[in-house]
Design an enzyme around this catalytic site. Structure first.
Site, mmCIF file in Angstrom:
data_model
loop_
_atom_site.group_PDB
_atom_site.id
_atom_site.type_symbol
_atom_site.label_atom_id
_atom_site.label_comp_id
_atom_site.label_asym_id
_atom_site.label_seq_id
_atom_site.Cartn_x
_atom_site.Cartn_y
_atom_site.Cartn_z
ATOM 1 N N ASP A 141 -29.168 -24.920 5.641
ATOM 2 C CA ASP A 141 -28.959 -24.429 4.274
ATOM 3 C C ASP A 141 -30.259 -24.681 3.494
ATOM 4 O OD1 ASP A 141 -28.982 -27.110 3.512
ATOM 5 O OD2 ASP A 141 -27.059 -27.027 2.472
ATOM 6 N N CYS B 111 -29.031 -29.756 6.889
ATOM 7 C CA CYS B 111 -28.758 -29.559 5.459
ATOM 8 C C CYS B 111 -29.411 -30.728 4.730
ATOM 9 C CB CYS B 111 -27.260 -29.412 5.177
ATOM 10 S SG CYS B 111 -26.260 -30.882 5.489
ATOM 11 N N THR C 267 -28.333 -33.712 3.678
ATOM 12 C CA THR C 267 -28.062 -34.998 4.331
ATOM 13 C C THR C 267 -27.800 -34.864 5.828
ATOM 14 O OG1 THR C 267 -25.715 -34.714 3.890
ATOM 15 C CG2 THR C 267 -27.001 -35.955 2.246
ATOM 16 N N HIS D 287 -24.722 -40.639 26.017
ATOM 17 C CA HIS D 287 -23.311 -41.037 26.003
ATOM 18 C C HIS D 287 -22.375 -39.940 25.517
ATOM 19 C CE1 HIS D 287 -24.034 -45.700 25.933
ATOM 20 N NE2 HIS D 287 -24.683 -45.087 26.909
ATOM 21 N N HIS E 35 -18.842 -41.881 30.729
ATOM 22 C CA HIS E 35 -18.999 -41.121 29.490
ATOM 23 C C HIS E 35 -18.402 -39.714 29.615
ATOM 24 C CE1 HIS E 35 -21.319 -44.419 28.028
ATOM 25 N NE2 HIS E 35 -22.149 -44.320 29.060
HETATM 26 C C1 RB5 Z 1 -26.585 -28.939 -0.915
HETATM 27 O O1 RB5 Z 1 -26.982 -29.314 -2.185
HETATM 28 C C2 RB5 Z 1 -26.111 -30.158 -0.140
HETATM 29 O O2 RB5 Z 1 -24.828 -30.508 -0.564
HETATM 30 C C3 RB5 Z 1 -26.140 -29.878 1.343
HETATM 31 O O3 RB5 Z 1 -27.423 -29.544 1.749
HETATM 32 C C4 RB5 Z 1 -25.708 -31.019 2.256
HETATM 33 O O4 RB5 Z 1 -26.390 -32.197 1.972
HETATM 34 C C5 RB5 Z 1 -24.252 -31.218 2.379
HETATM 35 O O5 RB5 Z 1 -23.753 -32.074 3.116
#
Ligand code: RB5
Length: 143
Positions: A8, A65, A67, A98, A133
Site C-alpha cells: 500500500d 504496508c 507496519t 520452521h 515442523h
Molecule cells: C496506512 O496508513 C496504514 O494503516 C497501513 O499502511 C498499515 O500500516 C496497516 O496495517
C-alpha cells in the site's frame, strides 16, 4: 524463482527499494502495485499477493504496508498462505525454517532499508527444515 510484490502507500517506497534489489539479483518479479504514494487500501494488495502465490503466478510473495500488520493479516486470509511479518534476520530465518512461510511481510515505516533487504535475502535463501515442523504446518493448513 518468481516473486510477487505488493504494497500500500505506507509500503510503496520500500517496495521500490526491494524491487530494485531483486532485479539487481536477477530475480523475476510480479509487481502487483501500488504504483505511487497515493492512499490505497492494504487488504486489496495483501489479497492480490496471496492469490498470486496460491494460483502459481509466483513462487513466493513479499507484502509491505506501513507496519506490515494489516497487509499480513489480509494475505493470511487467503487459504494456503503462511505470511510472516518479520522485523529481524532471525525472524526471517525462522519463518522459513520452521513455518515454511510463503509470503514475507515488512513494515515500510518500521524498517531501515538495509535491514529490510537483509530480511528479504534471508527469507529467499533459507530452506524449510521439514520434519516435526511439517506436522505443525499441516495443522495450520487444516484450520
Ligand atoms: C496506512 O496508513 C496504514 O494503516 C497501513 O499502511 C498499515 O500500516 C496497516 O496495517
Amino acid at each position: 524463482m518468481k516473486i510477487a510484490l505488493a504494497a500500500d502507500h505506507g509500503g510503496y517506497e520500500l517496495k521500490e527499494v526491494v524491487k530494485t534489489h531483486l532485479q539487481q539479483n536477477g530475480i523475476e518479479l510480479l509487481d502487483l502495485g501500488c504504483f505511487a504514494g497515493d492512499s490505497v487500501d492494504y487488504p486489496n494488495y495483501g489479497k492480490a499477493c496471496g492469490e498470486a502465490v496460491m494460483n502459481g503466478e509466483a513462487d513466493s510473495g513479499i507484502v509491505i504496508c506501513g507496519t506490515g500488520i494489516g497487509i499480513s493479516i489480509a494475505a493470511n486470509k487467503v487459504k494456503g498462505i503462511r505470511c510472516a511479518l518479520c522485523t529481524s534476520l532471525f525472524m526471517a530465518e525462522m519463518a522459513r525454517k520452521h513455518n515454511n512461510a510463503n509470503v514475507l511481510a515488512l513494515g515500510g515505516r518500521i524498517l531501515e532499508p538495509d535491514l529490510a533487504l537483509g530480511i528479504v535475502d534471508v527469507y529467499l535463501t533459507t530452506e524449510f527444515e521439514g520434519g516435526r515442523h511439517q506436522r505443525r504446518v499441516d495443522l495450520i493448513d487444516s484450520i
